[in-house]
Design a protein around this motif. Structure first.
Motif, mmCIF file in Angstrom:
data_model
loop_
_atom_site.group_PDB
_atom_site.id
_atom_site.type_symbol
_atom_site.label_atom_id
_atom_site.label_comp_id
_atom_site.label_asym_id
_atom_site.label_seq_id
_atom_site.Cartn_x
_atom_site.Cartn_y
_atom_site.Cartn_z
ATOM 1 N N UNK A 183 17.797 -35.989 -8.498
ATOM 2 C CA UNK A 183 17.158 -35.520 -7.259
ATOM 3 C C UNK A 183 15.808 -34.884 -7.552
ATOM 4 N N UNK A 184 15.761 -34.041 -8.599
ATOM 5 C CA UNK A 184 14.530 -33.310 -8.935
ATOM 6 C C UNK A 184 13.412 -34.282 -9.329
ATOM 7 N N UNK A 185 13.818 -35.378 -9.995
ATOM 8 C CA UNK A 185 12.822 -36.376 -10.400
ATOM 9 C C UNK A 185 12.418 -37.271 -9.244
ATOM 10 N N UNK A 186 13.143 -37.176 -8.108
ATOM 11 C CA UNK A 186 12.871 -37.962 -6.900
ATOM 12 C C UNK A 186 12.870 -39.474 -7.196
ATOM 13 N N UNK A 187 13.861 -39.867 -8.009
ATOM 14 C CA UNK A 187 13.999 -41.276 -8.330
ATOM 15 C C UNK A 187 14.610 -42.009 -7.142
ATOM 16 N N UNK A 188 14.000 -43.088 -6.820
ATOM 17 C CA UNK A 188 14.496 -43.860 -5.673
ATOM 18 C C UNK A 188 15.879 -44.409 -5.971
ATOM 19 N N UNK A 189 16.711 -44.383 -4.961
ATOM 20 C CA UNK A 189 18.077 -44.878 -5.119
ATOM 21 C C UNK A 189 18.495 -45.621 -3.856
ATOM 22 N N UNK A 190 19.270 -46.678 -4.055
ATOM 23 C CA UNK A 190 19.754 -47.436 -2.894
ATOM 24 C C UNK A 190 20.826 -46.650 -2.150
ATOM 25 N N UNK A 191 21.495 -45.766 -2.891
ATOM 26 C CA UNK A 191 22.518 -44.924 -2.263
ATOM 27 C C UNK A 191 21.867 -43.681 -1.680
ATOM 28 N N UNK A 192 22.441 -43.233 -0.554
ATOM 29 C CA UNK A 192 21.891 -41.988 -0.008
ATOM 30 C C UNK A 192 22.505 -40.807 -0.771
ATOM 31 N N UNK A 242 11.070 -37.666 1.207
ATOM 32 C CA UNK A 242 12.013 -38.782 1.096
ATOM 33 C C UNK A 242 13.434 -38.288 1.346
ATOM 34 N N UNK A 243 14.404 -39.103 0.926
ATOM 35 C CA UNK A 243 15.802 -38.796 1.197
ATOM 36 C C UNK A 243 16.277 -37.509 0.512
ATOM 37 N N UNK A 244 15.577 -37.101 -0.584
ATOM 38 C CA UNK A 244 16.002 -35.921 -1.325
ATOM 39 C C UNK A 244 15.301 -34.632 -0.861
ATOM 40 N N UNK A 245 14.315 -34.775 0.021
ATOM 41 C CA UNK A 245 13.472 -33.626 0.348
ATOM 42 C C UNK A 245 14.234 -32.436 0.951
ATOM 43 N N UNK A 246 15.194 -32.662 1.852
ATOM 44 C CA UNK A 246 15.912 -31.505 2.414
ATOM 45 C C UNK A 246 16.566 -30.636 1.350
ATOM 46 N N UNK A 247 17.172 -31.281 0.329
ATOM 47 C CA UNK A 247 17.805 -30.497 -0.726
ATOM 48 C C UNK A 247 16.740 -29.810 -1.585
ATOM 49 N N UNK A 248 15.661 -30.555 -1.893
ATOM 50 C CA UNK A 248 14.573 -29.966 -2.686
ATOM 51 C C UNK A 248 13.929 -28.793 -1.947
ATOM 52 N N UNK A 249 13.793 -28.913 -0.645
ATOM 53 C CA UNK A 249 13.199 -27.848 0.160
ATOM 54 C C UNK A 249 14.063 -26.593 0.104
ATOM 55 N N UNK A 250 15.391 -26.777 0.213
ATOM 56 C CA UNK A 250 16.295 -25.628 0.128
ATOM 57 C C UNK A 250 16.221 -24.963 -1.246
ATOM 58 N N UNK A 251 16.196 -25.809 -2.284
ATOM 59 C CA UNK A 251 16.117 -25.275 -3.653
ATOM 60 C C UNK A 251 14.800 -24.537 -3.864
ATOM 61 N N UNK A 252 13.710 -25.111 -3.353
ATOM 62 C CA UNK A 252 12.384 -24.480 -3.463
ATOM 63 C C UNK A 252 12.371 -23.118 -2.790
ATOM 64 N N UNK A 253 12.871 -23.052 -1.561
ATOM 65 C CA UNK A 253 12.851 -21.795 -0.814
ATOM 66 C C UNK A 253 13.699 -20.730 -1.503
ATOM 67 N N UNK A 254 14.866 -21.157 -1.980
ATOM 68 C CA UNK A 254 15.745 -20.206 -2.663
ATOM 69 C C UNK A 254 15.082 -19.697 -3.947
ATOM 70 N N UNK A 255 14.495 -20.624 -4.712
ATOM 71 C CA UNK A 255 13.860 -20.244 -5.977
ATOM 72 C C UNK A 255 12.712 -19.282 -5.748
ATOM 73 N N UNK A 256 11.899 -19.572 -4.736
ATOM 74 C CA UNK A 256 10.716 -18.734 -4.506
ATOM 75 C C UNK A 256 11.102 -17.378 -3.900
ATOM 76 N N UNK A 257 11.885 -17.413 -2.814
ATOM 77 C CA UNK A 257 12.156 -16.180 -2.070
ATOM 78 C C UNK A 257 13.159 -15.267 -2.752
ATOM 79 N N UNK A 258 14.115 -15.849 -3.470
ATOM 80 C CA UNK A 258 15.173 -15.027 -4.055
ATOM 81 C C UNK A 258 14.983 -14.781 -5.556
ATOM 82 N N UNK A 259 14.180 -15.623 -6.210
ATOM 83 C CA UNK A 259 14.086 -15.505 -7.671
ATOM 84 C C UNK A 259 12.659 -15.222 -8.162
ATOM 85 N N UNK A 260 11.708 -15.998 -7.671
ATOM 86 C CA UNK A 260 10.343 -15.859 -8.194
ATOM 87 C C UNK A 260 9.597 -14.699 -7.543
#
Length: 721
Positions: free
Chosen positions: A133-142, A262-280
């Motif tokens: 997911x982090x590498x945002x590799x395209x996948x046929x599966x959702x 892309x298809x992974x962005x919602x999860x990446x967005x959640x991870x980004x927000x958590x990392x920035x607001x709660x950790x960084x």
């Protein structure tokens, strides 16, 4: 520990401080071999390129920091190597890291710490999904189809939500541990943040009225406001936080990782927000607060240091007998009569004020003491009952007493009078009498007396209790050390407290000098110091040049010429047909000055086979033996009459003395009960960034009254007239 990384610390220090590497190398070698900063600055100029005390201390601090930085880099490299993660890329990043914070950022992935959510998710086998997911590799599966493959109830992954949450934790951890990203976010936060405060406790709110709803850029807020905010927070009155634009910070993260919608962005967005607001951001917020506090403390310490230096360098009052008064009401005013050299002649107590009101006897006792000892000056402490005592003295002067008076700060007098040192000096005297002695002596020889008092107690500066005490003590100690070495110390009269500030002299050495003096009488030469128990060759080398003796047996001891240069000094005098003892004769000294001016400095240095800086210092010392550098400073203001606030009107002009300097202005004494404020905005027609640019403690200034608030007993001044 293996040296994974090597750095030319000397070259780096020279580059950062804009100095020659050879001079830095010499300073470091001298410091490492046990030489003191004052000794190096004064007597090793050829080796250092004539660097002064401040430059040498800057080298000392920078070298210490770079040594710790290099040590930490190697510790981090070793930690990475232990887990087989030391790579050429990590080595390159460690080499480039300029600060300990950057090194700590690089250490985060290898740091032994409490197991995180990311660690637990990795143990459950979710690392491959997170990487995909982090590498945002395209996948046929959702994403949900991919997550289905990781459901395992034995691992606690009961459903898709558990799997995606674990992957999100791993990605957030990777984002948080990315040293390069942290650096970018740190630069953004430090450039664009505001510090914000709001009221937390209304019961204690009044003195923090200005900070109820406060917001200011961290790059514009002045140091004294940071210290005020910190105090309000510590007293649980204010709630303080750092604010910056979260949307822009998140955009930085998106751009850094090239996150796409892309298809992974919602999860990446959640991870980004958590990392920035709660950790960084929380850790960056702490960094900002620490940075602001550090800068504010640095400014406050510099203010203290500058004020203290000016206070210590006030000129001594030569040849004046003093009657010092420590004022009080109920317990009476304590009097100490001091000889010209500060020796205690007589003590007394008078009760001119309420509740005793024995004015007639107080006048009689004071007048008799002044006449008996031929007193030149009355010195009054500025504490409780100071104004009433001043009125008492002025009335005596108006009734024919031929004497002047002055008021001095008694800050720290009570601290000294109850100290072990004071008990040793005057074991038979009452505490309050010791305070009067301190008040009188600090006008006769400010440096010799004030070194007995903790510098923090001298009332020069602001927020002394709100800053790092270790940092403040170090800086103020350096100021005292520099002042003592600049002036020199009379070996045969100096107190143990004063001697301990001399280069190389320990408290034990100082006490042994006092004991030796008591048993054997005055020192006749510097070399005699070697007869003092515990005073070895190294201590003698460091201290001798700063100790003064007025003696036929050692004429050069009247000067800062070091014993190691006595032969060269004698050769210079021989060249113009004089001998060392001639510098103690004022008439002959005039001739020496005229002839020594004609010497060619460079030729003289070459003939003596010593450096030009040392030759120059020797010649200067021979021209002015026994000179006190404090002579050029403005002396105290003496008075015969009193000023009253009710007599002061706007527009009046007075000569006053600067008592204290702070960020926003200076406090000036014109003879009133309280000092008036000279705000920084009233110091010049041009923009002034710092009051210290034009003022110093002890300076006599002509001020015009700007405003008089008789109700609150406040007065303000201006220099713009």
């Amino acid at each position: 520990m293996a040296n994974y990384i090597e750095t030319d610390i000397l070259a780096l220090t020279a580059e950062e401080l804009n100095l020659k590497k050879s001079n830095v190398k010499s300073v470091v070698e001298l410091l490492d071999s046990g030489n003191t900063v004052p000794f190096i600055a004064r007597y090793r100029k050829e080796m250092t390129g004539s660097l002064d005390e401040m430059e040498i201390r800057n080298i000392e601090e920078k070298i210490d920091y770079l040594r710790r930085l290099l040590q930490r880099k190697n510790e981090v490299a070793a930690a990475a190597d232990e887990v087989d993660k030391y790579s050429s890329q990590l080595k390159e990043k460690l080499i480039k890291a300029d600060t300990l914070q950057e090194v700590e950022d690089l250490y985060r992935p290898f740091k032994s710490k409490k197991k995180t959510k990311a660690d637990k998710a990795i143990e459950k086998g979710l690392k491959p999904l997170a990487e995909l997911v982090f590498a945002q590799k395209e996948s046929t599966a959702d994403l949900e189809d991919l997550a289905l493959q990781y459901i395992d109830s034995e691992k606690g992954l009961e459903n898709i939500e558990d799997v995606l949450s674990g992957a999100e934790d791993i990605i957030a951890g990777d984002i948080s541990n990315d040293a390069e990203l942290r650096k970018k976010l740190r630069e953004f936060v430090f450039a664009k943040s505001d510090i914000v405060s709001e009221l937390k406790n209304e019961e204690e709110a009044e003195k923090y009225r200005d900070y109820y709803e406060f917001k200011e850029s961290i790059n514009k807020i002045p140091p004294h406001r940071i210290l005020a905010l910190n105090r309000g927070e510590q007293e649980d009155v204010l709630r303080i936080k750092i604010e910056c634009n979260d949307n822009k910070a998140e955009k930085i993260i998106n751009n850094y990782y090239e996150f796409k919608g892309d298809q992974f962005y919602p999860l990446l967005e959640n991870a980004r927000d958590y990392a920035y607001k709660r950790m960084i951001f929380p850790s960056l917020e702490r960094e900002v607060r620490n940075h602001l506090t550090d800068k504010a403390e640095e400014k406050a310490v510099n203010n203290f240091s500058t004020n203290l230096k000016s206070l210590l360098m006030q000129p001594p009052l030569v040849g004046k007998k003093v009657l010092a008064i420590d004022p009080a009401f109920r317990t009476g005013c304590k009097i100490a009569v001091l000889a010209e050299n500060g020796e205690l002649l007589e003590t007394a107590a008078i009760y001119p004020h309420a509740p005793v009101n024995n004015l007639k006897e107080a006048v009689k006792i004071t007048a008799e003491l002044i006449k008996k000892h031929d007193v030149d000056l009355i010195v009054i402490g500025n504490g409780t009952a100071s104004r009433e005592t001043e009125i008492f003295v002025v009335n005596m002067i108006k009734n024919g007493l031929d004497v002047e008076y002055t008021i001095v700060s008694e800050a720290g007098a009570s601290v000294y009078s109850a100290s072990k040192l004071a008990r040793q000096e005057f074991p038979e005297l009452d505490v309050s009498i010791r305070g009067a002695i301190s008040i009188g002596r600090r006008i006769q020889d400010p440096l010799a007396e004030l070194v007995k008092i903790d510098p923090k107690s001298l009332g020069v500066g602001m927020y002394q209790h709100d800053i790092s005490q270790k940092r403040l003590e170090k800086a103020l100690n350096e100021v005292v050390v520099d002042a003592v070495h600049h002036v020199g110390v009379e070996l045969n009269t100096a107190s143990a407290a004063l001697l301990t500030y001399v280069s190389g002299v320990s408290a034990n050495n100082a006490q042994k000098i006092i004991e030796y003096r008591s048993e054997n009488g005055n020192f006749r030469s510097r070399k005699e110091l070697l007869d003092v128990y515990g005073f070895g060759p190294k201590t003698y080398q460091q201290a001798a040049g700063f100790l003064r003796i007025d003696s036929d047996a050692d004429p050069f001891a009247l000067t800062p010429i070091h014993p190691e240069s006595y032969q060269e000094a004698e050769k210079i005098l021989n060249k113009i047909n004089y001998k060392p003892s001639d510098i103690r004769d004022n008439q002959i000294l005039v001739e020496i000055r005229d002839k020594i001016k004609a010497l060619d400095l460079i030729e003289t240095a070459e003939n003596l086979e010593i450096g030009v800086p040392t030759t120059k210092d020797i010649i200067k010392a021979l021209q002015q033996p026994g000179r006190d550098p404090r002579e050029s400073m403005p002396g105290p203001v003496f008075r015969k009459d009193i000023l009253k606030l009710e007599d002061i009107e706007a527009g009046m002009v007075f000569t006053g003395k600067v008592r204290n300097i702070v960020d926003f202005g200076a406090f000036v004494d014109i003879g009133l009960k309280q000092d008036g404020l000279l705000h920084i905005s009233e110091m010049s027609d041009f923009y002034l960034n710092d009051p210290f640019e034009i003022l110093e403690i002890g300076q006599n200034v002509e001020v015009k009254v700007l405003n008089v608030d008789k109700k609150r007993e406040r007065i303000s001044f201006t220099l713009k007239f």
